[in-house]
Structures are given as C-alpha cells and as structure tokens.
Motif scaffolding. Structure first.
Motif, PDB file in Angstrom:
ATOM      1  N   GLU A  70      10.942  40.952  66.061  1.00 11.10           N
ATOM      2  CA  GLU A  70       9.747  40.215  65.627  1.00 11.10           C
ATOM      3  C   GLU A  70       8.659  40.253  66.693  1.00 11.10           C
ATOM      4  O   GLU A  70       7.488  40.481  66.387  1.00 11.10           O
ATOM      5  CB  GLU A  70      10.111  38.761  65.314  1.00 11.10           C
TER       6      GLU A  70
ATOM      7  N   ILE B 202       5.757  40.398  63.708  1.00 18.52           N
ATOM      8  CA  ILE B 202       6.073  40.001  62.339  1.00 18.52           C
ATOM      9  C   ILE B 202       7.071  38.852  62.371  1.00 18.52           C
ATOM     10  O   ILE B 202       7.608  38.516  63.421  1.00 18.52           O
ATOM     11  CB  ILE B 202       6.699  41.169  61.531  1.00 18.52           C
TER      12      ILE B 202
ATOM     13  N   ILE C  60      10.590  38.023  60.399  1.00 18.07           N
ATOM     14  CA  ILE C  60      11.618  38.522  59.487  1.00 18.07           C
ATOM     15  C   ILE C  60      12.193  37.320  58.747  1.00 18.07           C
ATOM     16  O   ILE C  60      12.604  36.345  59.379  1.00 18.07           O
ATOM     17  CB  ILE C  60      12.708  39.276  60.264  1.00 18.07           C
TER      18      ILE C  60
ATOM     19  N   PHE D 205      17.175  37.967  55.509  1.00 20.75           N
ATOM     20  CA  PHE D 205      17.123  39.416  55.642  1.00 20.75           C
ATOM     21  C   PHE D 205      18.496  40.082  55.486  1.00 20.75           C
ATOM     22  O   PHE D 205      18.588  41.213  55.041  1.00 20.75           O
ATOM     23  CB  PHE D 205      16.488  39.838  56.969  1.00 20.75           C
TER      24      PHE D 205
ATOM     25  N   ARG E 293       8.133  47.662  56.217  1.00 22.12           N
ATOM     26  CA  ARG E 293       7.424  47.037  55.077  1.00 22.12           C
ATOM     27  C   ARG E 293       6.704  45.760  55.514  1.00 22.12           C
ATOM     28  O   ARG E 293       5.568  45.500  55.100  1.00 22.12           O
ATOM     29  CB  ARG E 293       8.393  46.734  53.947  1.00 22.12           C
ATOM     30  N   LEU E 294       7.356  44.956  56.343  1.00 18.63           N
ATOM     31  CA  LEU E 294       6.733  43.711  56.804  1.00 18.63           C
ATOM     32  C   LEU E 294       5.517  43.996  57.691  1.00 18.63           C
ATOM     33  O   LEU E 294       4.514  43.286  57.598  1.00 18.63           O
ATOM     34  CB  LEU E 294       7.751  42.857  57.565  1.00 18.63           C
TER      35      LEU E 294
ATOM     36  N   LYS F 213       2.745  45.103  55.380  1.00 23.05           N
ATOM     37  CA  LYS F 213       2.240  43.930  54.631  1.00 23.05           C
ATOM     38  C   LYS F 213       1.362  43.032  55.507  1.00 23.05           C
ATOM     39  O   LYS F 213       0.431  42.400  55.014  1.00 23.05           O
ATOM     40  CB  LYS F 213       3.439  43.148  54.102  1.00 23.05           C
ATOM     41  N   SER F 214       1.646  42.990  56.796  1.00 25.32           N
ATOM     42  CA  SER F 214       0.902  42.105  57.699  1.00 25.32           C
ATOM     43  C   SER F 214      -0.476  42.642  58.083  1.00 25.32           C
ATOM     44  O   SER F 214      -1.266  41.946  58.705  1.00 25.32           O
ATOM     45  CB  SER F 214       1.703  41.828  58.960  1.00 25.32           C
TER      46      SER F 214
END
Length: 87
Positions: A54, A59, A61, A65, A81-82, A85-86
């Motif tokens: 993280e 990010i 998580i 998860f 993906r995270l 998306k951020s």
C-alpha cells in the motif's frame, strides 16, 4: 512511495513486500505460489507485507482481498487495478 505509480512494476513490488516478510532463507517469491503457502508468511507478516505494498503504490487494499486473490500474481493484478482506479 517508490516513484510515480505509472512506473511501478506491481508484480515486483508485491514479490518484494512478501519476500521481506517471509522466511529469510527463501530464494525468492514465485508469482504462481498460493499466498497461504508462502514459507514463513504467517498472518501478521502478511498484513505487514500488505502495508508495504500500500505504501509503495499509494493505494488501500481492501480487507477482503484474500477472497479476491489466491496467488501472488492475482494480488499483483489487484494492486494494478487499484492503482489504475486511483488515478
């Protein structure tokens, strides 16, 4: 954070974080290993690895998860993906 998120190799970050917390005699982390089968990676160490990931990727998580990921590679895909998306 280790640099701009677009320059991060997510699989390398995940493997490094897991390796830092796993059995010190481990030669490396195989991306196809089951997360629950990594030698020396008990739950507290796994949580520390998640915090490392993280921090490196800027990010969060989700707590669930483990229900979405089974292998190291799947965790890296989730991280990617995270990160996307951020943005």
């Amino acid at each position: 954070m280790i640099g701009p998120t677009e320059d991060i190799d997510h699989l390398a970050v995940v493997c490094a974080a897991l390796a830092a917390e796993a059995d010190p005699d481990l030669e490396g982390i195989d991306p196809d290993w089951q997360l629950t089968a990594i030698p020396g990676l008990e739950s507290v160490k796994a949580l520390r690895a998640v915090v490392r990931i993280e921090d490196a990727c800027a990010i969060a998580i989700p707590d669930d998860f483990l229900f979405e990921t089974n292998t190291v590679r799947q965790l890296a895909d989730l991280v990617a993906r995270l990160v996307e998306k951020s943005r």
